[in-house]
Scaffold this active site. Structure first.
Site, short mmCIF file in Angstrom:
data_model
loop_
_atom_site.label_atom_id
_atom_site.label_comp_id
_atom_site.label_asym_id
_atom_site.label_seq_id
_atom_site.Cartn_x
_atom_site.Cartn_y
_atom_site.Cartn_z
N HIS A 80 0.82 -1.20 0.00
CA HIS A 80 0.00 0.00 0.00
C HIS A 80 0.86 1.26 0.00
O HIS A 80 0.52 2.25 -0.66
CB HIS A 80 -0.92 -0.01 1.22
CG HIS A 80 -1.90 1.12 1.27
ND1 HIS A 80 -2.99 1.19 0.44
CD2 HIS A 80 -1.94 2.23 2.04
CE1 HIS A 80 -3.68 2.29 0.70
NE2 HIS A 80 -3.05 2.94 1.66
N HIS A 139 -9.97 3.51 -0.98
CA HIS A 139 -10.30 3.05 0.37
C HIS A 139 -11.17 1.80 0.23
O HIS A 139 -12.31 1.76 0.67
CB HIS A 139 -11.02 4.16 1.16
CG HIS A 139 -10.28 4.55 2.39
ND1 HIS A 139 -10.88 4.82 3.59
CD2 HIS A 139 -8.95 4.67 2.63
CE1 HIS A 139 -9.97 5.12 4.50
NE2 HIS A 139 -8.79 5.04 3.93
#
Length: 753
Positions: free
Chosen positions: A34, A86
């Site tokens: 990430h 998200h």
């Protein structure tokens, strides 16, 4: 949380010792997929990120691009562009997951000294007929709505897609555009040793712990319960105060650099900020204002509590920063300073807290203040090794077309949730707050009126310069189509870029820049990584051909679950500019001729291809995906010019659902009579080749001239005052009133209210 054996070996070799528990957790999060892009960074060099208009490219919290000046006066107006995902949080907790995604991308905008002026949301869910998909959709839309409306930033565009492969892992991709002048620009690069690091905003709690590492692994079957602590909780009212406080801090010239606290929390923001400037830091974790008792060093470092900013401030300005924070009722902590040495964090806690930070697992004796982190900042922020992964190229599908009647195909495709009206979604958003929205959601692209810009830099006393009218309209388009990229990753991604550029051109805008959100499944699976490589290459090649620099973006991998991998999904948010704020509408006026530009099938120059179409998604089958024309750049330029011609009454992009859906969407207060006889009916109406548009005009000759030697032009009929769409084909006449079309397209409204 645990650092992998291979990474631990690298860290131990660099440090010459075993990492502390806090250090190991920092490395695990900052070296996660990430944060470090370990599987994707080797591919990202394919993107062209440079251009005369690019002020700040990839690597900062947001990109910065200069706008052309259509007004008068000196000085430049900049916009910021940022996008993020998200995804995992929005599966576990759709409301807070989506809301905090909005909060995070807005704070990325603040980090550059910009004021947020527009949001887009590109949303991807499992089949609409599944109850769980509708539950996620409703929660995500409510989260975006509540947060965006509360902070006063309009959500003006985006996309919505349903596909069975998102059932176990939805995607929530949000983008933000900000406005900043040249004199107010700041970056996330620390400027000078000796400056203070100041934390402003909400108190730190235990929410969002390990969010970066959570986002870097496949979703487990029990993720909705077991991973809930990794999801942040948003507070939009504090974010609004932070937006206004940030404006005051920038107005007074108090900020040297800034970084939003997002992935990996304080540890991520502070280490990346100083590493980018080639510095280190000394941080006292006990100074961080906290909302929960007995937090240990690792929790303080890695909590992803929302609505927090890390600022670099000159020592003489700290007192003024504290006063502004107090005025806006925000917490403020002077947590350390920029140094020439390592990135270090000290902590003095209770006996129990120290024990939780001890790698031995044994109870510690009281030892006073301890150094819990002492590592080279650049090694922590940028030292993660890249992955060398195997890949398998996707195969081209065989041709297998369904046998379907025209009326059934029309009603099914026009009434599909993937082509239906999005009004149920965007009416929940305040898309007019800020009074800049000239073209509202529901069109090919939104258009923002960029009326204000700083003509003068700040004066010596810190007061702001005067504003002036820029005369620039900023068009915004965002989205992707999983049917396209699922069928053909490379060509599908090219089509995504061409379609977004076509959306801008339909509003008379010339593409300026783009940011991307590259979503993929588990890259350790060769077939998955092959598809991901395809969307990266396709998007990069198309944007380069279009002369659209990709100035920033986000990568989200490991979007895999018990239900399987997601399709490779390259969300693109593209902006363009036009002189003035008026743009031709999508809806027909009823007074002009109808022409389709850019369609080689209608012109008899190509056979129809239905790969990636909604028709095949609904009726089954497969086909080759229709690759966009190599002349797409010239087509986009010609369409933008044609949209601004005096005879142009309406323009609409032809994409999802094909020509049938485009015509249905144009019918409202006026209708159309179209003649498509003499050609392949189903392929003509439902093929989804990118780079086409319908133009209603009173001057067909001007359209032909615009597209001469650029793209085919086909005259297909005329707009009429009657509120009915009539299509003549070799398979018979198809007729549908505006009321019937609206009933077909209101499936979201019908099923969700």
């Amino acid at each position: 949380m645990s650092l992998s054996d291979s990474d631990r070996e690298i860290v131990t070799g660099e440090l010459g010792r075993e990492p502390t528990r806090a250090e190991a957790a920092l490395f695990e999060n900052l070296w996660s997929e990430h944060c470090a892009y370990r599987s994707s960074r080797p591919l990202l060099s394919a993107f062209d990120s440079e251009g005369e208009q690019v002020v700040v490219g990839p690597g900062d919290d947001a990109a910065v691009v200069a706008l052309p000046d259509h007004g008068s006066g000196e000085g430049e107006t900049y916009i910021t562009l940022g996008i993020e995902s998200h995804n995992h949080p929005s599966y576990v907790d759709p409301y807070d997951g989506a809301a905090t995604g909005i909060g995070g991308i807005v704070r990325d905008t603040l980090s550059m000294g910009a004021y947020p002026i527009a949001l887009t949301d590109s949303l991807y869910f499992g089949d609409f007929d599944r109850e769980h998909s509708r539950y996620l959709l409703e929660g995500v839309v409510e989260g975006i709505s509540d947060y965006g409306n509360a902070i006063g930033v309009p959500t003006v565009g985006g996309s919505l897609a349903f596909h069975p492969d998102y059932e176990g892992n939805p995607l929530v991709n949000v983008a933000c555009v900000g406005l900043v002048s040249e004199d107010r620009l700041v970056t996330a690069e620390a400027q000078e040793a000796g400056n203070e690091l100041v934390l402003v905003g909400n108190a730190t709690g235990r929410d969002g712990l390990g969010g970066a590492s959570f986002a870097s692994e496949d979703l487990a079957e029990d993720a909705e319960t077991e991973d809930r602590p990794a999801v942040q909780v948003g507070d939009p009212y504090t974010e609004k105060l932070l937006i206004e406080a940030n404006e005051s801090l920038i107005d007074e010239g108090l900020i040297e650099s800034a970084r939003d606290l997002g992935a990996a929390g304080l540890g991520g923001a502070s280490s990346e900020l100083v590493a980018k400037g080639g510095f280190g830091a000394e941080i006292d974790l006990n100074r961080v204002h906290q909302r929960e008792p007995n937090m240990n060093a690792m929790e303080i470092l890695l909590a992803e509590s929302q609505e927090r900013m890390c600022y670099e401030v000159r020592p003489e300005n700290v007192e003024r920063v504290e006063a502004i924070a107090e005025r806006f009722d925000l917490g403020c902590s002077v947590i350390g300073e920029v140094t020439e040495g390592n990135y270090t964090c000290t902590f003095e806690g209770s006996e129990a807290q120290r024990a939780s930070d001890d790698t031995s697992g044994e109870q510690s004796e009281p030892r006073g203040r301890e150094t819990v982190v002492d590592v080279p900042a650049e090694f922590l922020a940028d030292g993660a090794p890249m992955n060398d992964l195997a890949h398998v190229e996707p195969e081209e599908p065989a041709r297998d077309l369904p046998d379907v009647e025209l009326r059934e195909a029309f009603e099914t495709v026009v009434g599909s949730p993937n082509t239906a009206s999005r009004e149920w979604v965007y009416r929940q958003y305040d898309h007019e707050v800020g009074v800049r929205t000239a073209v509202k959601p529901g069109d090919d692209a939104a258009v923002m009126a960029i009326r204000e810009a700083r003509a003068e830099p700040r004066s010596a006393d810190g007061s702001s310069g005067e504003n002036r009218e820029t005369g620039t309209g900023l068009a915004i388009s965002a989205g992707a189509d999983p049917n396209w990229t699922g069928a053909a990753p490379y060509e599908g991604a090219r089509a995504v870029a061409v379609e977004n550029a076509t959306n801008l051109a339909a509003k008379g805008a010339t593409p300026l820049a783009a940011v991307d959100c590259l979503n993929g499944a588990n890259p350790e699976k060769p077939a998955v990584y092959g598809g991901f490589r395809g969307i990266v290459s396709g998007l990069a090649d198309a944007c380069s051909a279009l002369s659209v620099p990709v100035v920033g973006g986000n990568v989200s991998l490991y979007n895999d679950s018990a239900t399987g991998p997601i399709p490779p999904t390259p969300t693109l948010a593209m902006v363009g500019t036009r002189e003035g704020y008026d743009a031709p509408p999508t809806r027909l006026s009823g007074e002009g001729r109808l022409l389709v530009v850019g369609d080689p099938v209608l012109a008899g120059e190509a056979e129809p291809e239905l790969g990636g179409s909604e028709l095949l998604a609904r009726f089954g089958g497969s086909d080759r995906f229709p690759a966009p024309s190599e002349g797409a750049p010239e087509f986009v330029a010609a369409l933008a010019a044609a949209a601004n011609d005096g005879g142009t009454l309406a323009v609409h992009d032809v994409s999802h659902g094909g020509l049938a859906v485009a015509l249905a969407e144009m019918v409202g207060e006026a209708g159309a009579r179209v003649d498509l006889s003499g050609g392949p009916t189903i392929g003509t109406l439902f093929g989804e080749r990118a780079g086409r548009a319908v133009i209603e005009t009173t001057d067909p000759e001007a359209v032909h001239e615009r597209f001469e030697d650029v793209a085919p032009v086909s005259e297909i009929g005329e707009a009429t005052p009657e509120k009915t769409l009539v299509i003549e084909t070799d398979a018979g006449e198809l007729s549908a009133s505006a009321e019937e079309i609206r009933a077909l397209r209101d499936v979201l409204e019908r099923e969700l209210d």
